[in-house]
Design a protein around this motif. Structure first.
Motif: not given
Ligand code: GLN
Length: 269
Positions: A177-186, A199-206, A226-231
């Motif tokens: 999950p890498y979306i910030a909790a308050a992201d309107p995209h949600l 989807l939601i990781s925490g306050e920052t998304g990171l 180490l390979l990571l998908e991100h926003g």
């Protein structure tokens, strides 16, 4: 009511209506085009109308169909798992390059439907692929996909690396999950119906991405990746976190829409 009549009366896109009706009638999509005048029986009319109404109400098409095509695989999906995205195929692409170059022990953290792990295994049967998820229901879905596709993956339940204590890997992958909790995209598209913790990781998304980077050195072999998908806007902080964590050869790849999407690094300590 005919096939064409049913598709026309639905208030959803024609494409979605055709896909739903094909599923209800248990036929290939192409059948629909050649049998527009065929009468549909009342039971199937009812089933189709219910699905079309749910779709009009915002239920994701993939959950209604019960599957999503990803990489070369048809994966079953339900409300317990994130719907696999096209951009995640770039993670699989990069992972497969690493496996071709010699990585054999592969770990997929937070596998959901099993999309990433199963795609790697399908491409490279010689790889030992292990996949984790915190959610037993998600793992049940992933396991069912592995059984359907006859692909053998070692499924483990647990919170990120807690699922694989004391083991080391040559390739660690994650689409956490890498979306910030308050992201309107949600509130858009399929997201409101998907599991929030996928989807939601925490306050920052990171938060999850940073957690994985922080713990990875204890679970990665010398020379491992180490390979990571991100926003789309997270590549810089991730590159910095990887660098600060001791990774080298750090780079970011863009997805099909041109957004920075996958960042990876190698562990040579
Ligand atoms: N890429 C997804 C989206 O923005 C999110 C997937 C994820 O959080 N891992 O819809």
């Amino acid at each position: 009511m005919t096939v064409t009549g049913l598709i026309r009366e639905a208030t959803i896109s024609r494409q979605d209506a055709e896909a739903l009706l094909a599923t209800v009638l248990e036929v290939e999509r192409a059948w629909i085009y050649a049998h527009g005048d065929e009468q549909v029986n009342p039971g199937n009319i009812d089933r189709f109308r219910k699905m079309a109404a749910a779709r009009a109400d915002g239920e994701p098409l993939a959950y209604l169909l019960g599957y999503r095509d990803f990489w070369t695989l048809r994966l079953r999906v339900n409300r317990d798992v994130l719907i696999p995205r096209r951009e995640t195929e770039h993670l699989v692409e990069w992972a497969n390059e690493c496996i071709t170059a010699g990585a054999r022990r592969v770990l997929d953290l937070g596998t959901g439907s099993g999309a990433v792990a199963l795609s790697c295994k399908a491409e490279h049967p010689e790889a030992d692929v292990c996949a984790t998820d915190l959610s037993p229901k998600a793992l049940a879905c992933a396991r069912a996909n592995g059984d359907d596709l006859n692909l053998s993956v070692d499924w483990r339940e647990g919170d990120w690396f807690d699922a694989v204590p004391g083991e080391r890997w040559q390739l660690i992958l994650s689409n956490p999950p890498y979306i910030a909790a308050a992201d309107p995209h949600l509130n858009e598209g399929d997201l409101p119906a998907e599991p929030a913790r996928a989807l939601i990781s925490g306050e920052t998304g990171l938060e999850s991405l940073r957690h994985i980077i922080g713990r990875a050195p204890d679970f990665i072999e010398h020379g491992g990746w180490l390979l990571l998908e991100h926003g789309f806007d997270q590549a810089s902080p991730l590159q910095e976190a990887l660098f600060a964590g001791g990774f080298i050869t750090i780079s970011t790849r863009r997805d099909w829409s041109g957004q920075e999407r996958i960042t990876g690094g190698q562990w040579l300590s």
